[in-house]
Write a protein that holds these residues in place. Structure first.
Motif, PDB file in Angstrom:
ATOM      1  N   ALA A  68      -6.249 -17.137  10.897  1.00 41.52           N
ATOM      2  CA  ALA A  68      -6.341 -16.073   9.904  1.00 41.52           C
ATOM      3  C   ALA A  68      -6.294 -14.733  10.639  1.00 41.52           C
ATOM      4  CB  ALA A  68      -7.637 -16.214   9.118  1.00 41.52           C
ATOM      5  N   PHE A  69      -5.875 -13.680   9.946  1.00 44.29           N
ATOM      6  CA  PHE A  69      -5.777 -12.365  10.576  1.00 44.29           C
ATOM      7  C   PHE A  69      -5.921 -11.277   9.525  1.00 44.29           C
ATOM      8  CE2 PHE A  69      -1.523 -13.892   9.608  1.00 44.29           C
ATOM      9  CZ  PHE A  69      -0.901 -12.812   9.004  1.00 44.29           C
ATOM     10  N   ASP A  70      -6.036 -10.047   9.976  1.00 39.64           N
ATOM     11  CA  ASP A  70      -6.156  -8.903   9.078  1.00 39.64           C
ATOM     12  C   ASP A  70      -4.901  -8.049   9.158  1.00 39.64           C
ATOM     13  OD1 ASP A  70      -8.734  -9.618   8.286  1.00 39.64           O
ATOM     14  OD2 ASP A  70      -9.656  -8.489   9.916  1.00 39.64           O
ATOM     15  N   LEU A  71      -4.478  -7.558   7.990  1.00 41.89           N
ATOM     16  CA  LEU A  71      -3.360  -6.624   7.894  1.00 41.89           C
ATOM     17  C   LEU A  71      -3.892  -5.299   7.384  1.00 41.89           C
ATOM     18  CD1 LEU A  71      -0.394  -8.462   6.099  1.00 41.89           C
ATOM     19  CD2 LEU A  71      -0.475  -7.655   8.438  1.00 41.89           C
ATOM     20  N   GLU A  72      -3.278  -4.247   7.811  1.00 39.83           N
ATOM     21  CA  GLU A  72      -3.586  -2.921   7.294  1.00 39.83           C
ATOM     22  C   GLU A  72      -2.300  -2.366   6.686  1.00 39.83           C
ATOM     23  OE1 GLU A  72      -4.765   0.855   9.664  1.00 39.83           O
ATOM     24  OE2 GLU A  72      -6.605  -0.246   9.181  1.00 39.83           O
ATOM     25  N   ILE A  73      -2.262  -2.324   5.361  1.00 41.74           N
ATOM     26  CA  ILE A  73      -1.094  -1.804   4.654  1.00 41.74           C
ATOM     27  C   ILE A  73      -1.258  -0.286   4.606  1.00 41.74           C
ATOM     28  CG2 ILE A  73       0.256  -1.882   2.522  1.00 41.74           C
ATOM     29  CD1 ILE A  73       0.034  -4.592   4.019  1.00 41.74           C
ATOM     30  N   ASP A  74      -0.416   0.414   5.375  1.00 43.82           N
ATOM     31  CA  ASP A  74      -0.651   1.850   5.564  1.00 43.82           C
ATOM     32  C   ASP A  74       0.604   2.716   5.525  1.00 43.82           C
ATOM     33  OD1 ASP A  74       0.369   0.874   7.927  1.00 43.82           O
ATOM     34  OD2 ASP A  74      -1.216   1.688   9.189  1.00 43.82           O
ATOM     35  N   ARG A  75       1.717   2.140   5.078  1.00 41.91           N
ATOM     36  CA  ARG A  75       2.909   2.982   4.955  1.00 41.91           C
ATOM     37  C   ARG A  75       3.752   2.528   3.786  1.00 41.91           C
ATOM     38  NH1 ARG A  75       6.823   1.573  10.036  1.00 41.91           N
ATOM     39  NH2 ARG A  75       8.340   2.737   8.860  1.00 41.91           N
ATOM     40  N   VAL A  76       4.538   3.441   3.300  1.00 39.78           N
ATOM     41  CA  VAL A  76       5.430   3.176   2.179  1.00 39.78           C
ATOM     42  C   VAL A  76       6.815   3.663   2.572  1.00 39.78           C
ATOM     43  CG1 VAL A  76       4.901   5.357   1.004  1.00 39.78           C
ATOM     44  CG2 VAL A  76       5.683   3.410  -0.330  1.00 39.78           C
ATOM     45  N   GLY A  77       7.835   2.977   2.083  1.00 41.58           N
ATOM     46  CA  GLY A  77       9.194   3.370   2.435  1.00 41.58           C
ATOM     47  C   GLY A  77      10.200   2.806   1.453  1.00 41.58           C
ATOM     48  N   VAL A 134      10.007   7.284   4.365  1.00 37.40           N
ATOM     49  CA  VAL A 134       8.915   6.477   4.911  1.00 37.40           C
ATOM     50  C   VAL A 134       7.764   7.418   5.216  1.00 37.40           C
ATOM     51  CG1 VAL A 134       8.192   5.019   6.832  1.00 37.40           C
ATOM     52  CG2 VAL A 134      10.485   4.761   5.884  1.00 37.40           C
ATOM     53  N   SER A 135       6.591   7.064   4.762  1.00 37.79           N
ATOM     54  CA  SER A 135       5.424   7.899   5.020  1.00 37.79           C
ATOM     55  C   SER A 135       4.178   7.031   5.124  1.00 37.79           C
ATOM     56  CB  SER A 135       5.244   8.942   3.911  1.00 37.79           C
ATOM     57  OG  SER A 135       5.004   8.296   2.673  1.00 37.79           O
ATOM     58  N   GLU A 136       3.154   7.592   5.711  1.00 35.27           N
ATOM     59  CA  GLU A 136       1.892   6.865   5.839  1.00 35.27           C
ATOM     60  C   GLU A 136       1.011   7.148   4.645  1.00 35.27           C
ATOM     61  OE1 GLU A 136      -0.081   7.357   9.565  1.00 35.27           O
ATOM     62  OE2 GLU A 136       1.737   6.927  10.696  1.00 35.27           O
ATOM     63  N   TRP A 137       0.228   6.125   4.265  1.00 43.32           N
ATOM     64  CA  TRP A 137      -0.775   6.317   3.228  1.00 43.32           C
ATOM     65  C   TRP A 137      -2.016   6.892   3.875  1.00 43.32           C
ATOM     66  CZ3 TRP A 137      -0.351   1.010   0.326  1.00 43.32           C
ATOM     67  CH2 TRP A 137       0.638   1.107  -0.640  1.00 43.32           C
ATOM     68  N   PRO A 138      -2.642   7.885   3.261  1.00 43.01           N
ATOM     69  CA  PRO A 138      -3.842   8.479   3.854  1.00 43.01           C
ATOM     70  C   PRO A 138      -4.999   7.482   3.960  1.00 43.01           C
ATOM     71  CG  PRO A 138      -3.374   9.470   1.708  1.00 43.01           C
ATOM     72  CD  PRO A 138      -2.254   8.532   2.015  1.00 43.01           C
ATOM     73  N   THR A 139      -5.067   6.548   3.009  1.00 44.39           N
ATOM     74  CA  THR A 139      -6.114   5.528   3.042  1.00 44.39           C
ATOM     75  C   THR A 139      -5.441   4.161   3.058  1.00 44.39           C
ATOM     76  OG1 THR A 139      -7.517   6.966   1.707  1.00 44.39           O
ATOM     77  CG2 THR A 139      -8.182   4.664   1.895  1.00 44.39           C
TER      78      THR A 139
END
Length: 170
Positions: A68-77, A134-139
């Motif tokens: 198992a692992f953790d993902l950080e969804i932090d960008r949109v494009g 493409v940009s990063e999400w602030p949170t």
């Protein structure tokens, strides 16, 4: 239309709701948002399968022993050619491409070839979407990935995908 099979990571309710809540603010005019119940991160697309090959694909997944692992969804494009608005981890953990490689190796025993294109993990937020930078999400959205699923896509209105089977990651 025949079923289109794929292996994916399926978000739990909290992650799904967090992603879905961000879609309206990102949705370009004319885009078609993904139904919240259909949000997922594809690992391997299989397409239509005969029942014997589908059974082989399930047995292939039975052999996966990924952590198992953790993902950080932090960008949109945006994928311009496909006109897809997406979100994704900017820096996927090593466990994600390792899981994809293991799955592809196991599926090759069923005669299922891996996609020759480089793997680009993403969650489709909308289709028929005009260009978006493409940009990063602030949170970021944090996702504890604990299972992989085998699902199928069907035509018609959403939700369009159904999970057939789940495998727990160790």
């Amino acid at each position: 239309m025949s079923e289109r099979w794929f292996f994916a990571l399926w978000p739990d309710e909290a992650v799904r709701d967090a992603v879905a809540a961000r879609i309206p603010a990102l949705l370009p005019v004319g885009a078609r948002a993904t139904h919240p119940s259909d949000l997922h991160l594809t690992l391997a697309f299989l397409g239509p399968l005969a029942s014997d090959v589908l059974g082989c694909a399930e047995r292939a997944a039975d052999r996966i022993r990924a952590a198992a692992f953790d993902l950080e969804i932090d960008r949109v494009g945006h994928f311009a050619r496909a006109r897809v608005l997406w979100c994704a981890p900017a820096s996927p953990p090593d466990a994600l491409p390792a899981l994809v490689a293991d799955l592809q190796e196991q599926l090759s025993t069923c005669g299922l070839a891996a996609d020759p294109r480089p793997y680009r993990p993403h969650i489709t937020l909308a289709r028929k979407a005009a260009a978006a930078p493409v940009s990063e999400w602030p949170t970021p959205i944090r996702w504890s990935v604990r299972e992989l699923v085998l699902a199928a896509g069907y035509g018609g209105p959403g939700p369009r995908y159904r999970v057939r089977r789940r495998w727990t990651l160790i």
